[in-house]
Design a protein around this motif. Structure first.
Motif: not given
Length: 148
Positions: A35-44, A46-49, A134-143
């Motif tokens: 349940s880290l995806d969106n934990y504390g307002g940070f999407n997955l 962020n955590w992977i990056c 921080e502040g970057k498009d992080l969608s590639e990290w879970k792609k």
């Protein structure tokens, strides 16, 4: 005969505490289940990056800092504030031994990372995250990792 038993026991202990370098997608699945995806307002992403830039997904990563404290594990959690090693002045806010943060079982690391995000200023604790994520498009990290 005793020596063979002791060697077998030691080999078993080494296997149990052996570190692991996870793949990006394996971590994405573990983090999602935790349940880290969106934990504390940070999407997955962020955590992977963050985990990549802190430890390169290496559970046994240790970094000795100038103040003598050590950052441990996949999230590089600091010994002075968050975990307990041999020193008595440590605060141990996560109530965990630092050695528990450098195993391939990420349970204690994830619980402590959640506490850090909740009790500090989000992910600003991690310099790797601030500099690279921080502040970057992080969608590639879970792609391509089959996580939602």
């Amino acid at each position: 005969m005793k020596a063979a038993g002791v060697l077998a026991l030691m080999a078993g202990l080494i296997t149990v505490t052996e570190s692991k370098i996870y793949t990006r997608c394996k971590l994405a699945k573990i983090f999602s289940r935790a349940s880290l995806d969106n934990y504390g307002g940070f999407n997955l992403g962020n955590w992977i990056c963050m985990a990549y830039y802190e430890s390169h997904y290496n559970t046994s990563a240790k970094t000795v800092l100038d103040d003598g404290s050590i950052d441990y594990g996949i999230f590089q959690i600091n010994s002075f504030t968050w975990c307990r090693s041999e020193k008595l002045q440590e605060k141990n806010y996560c109530h965990v031994a630092c050695s528990d943060l450098v195993t391939d079982d990420l349970t204690d690391s994830i619980i402590c990372a959640k506490k850090i995000v909740k009790e500090t200023q989000g992910m600003n604790y991690w310099q790797g995250w601030k500099k690279h994520c921080e502040g970057k498009d992080l969608s590639e990290w879970k792609k391509g990792c089959d996580v939602s």
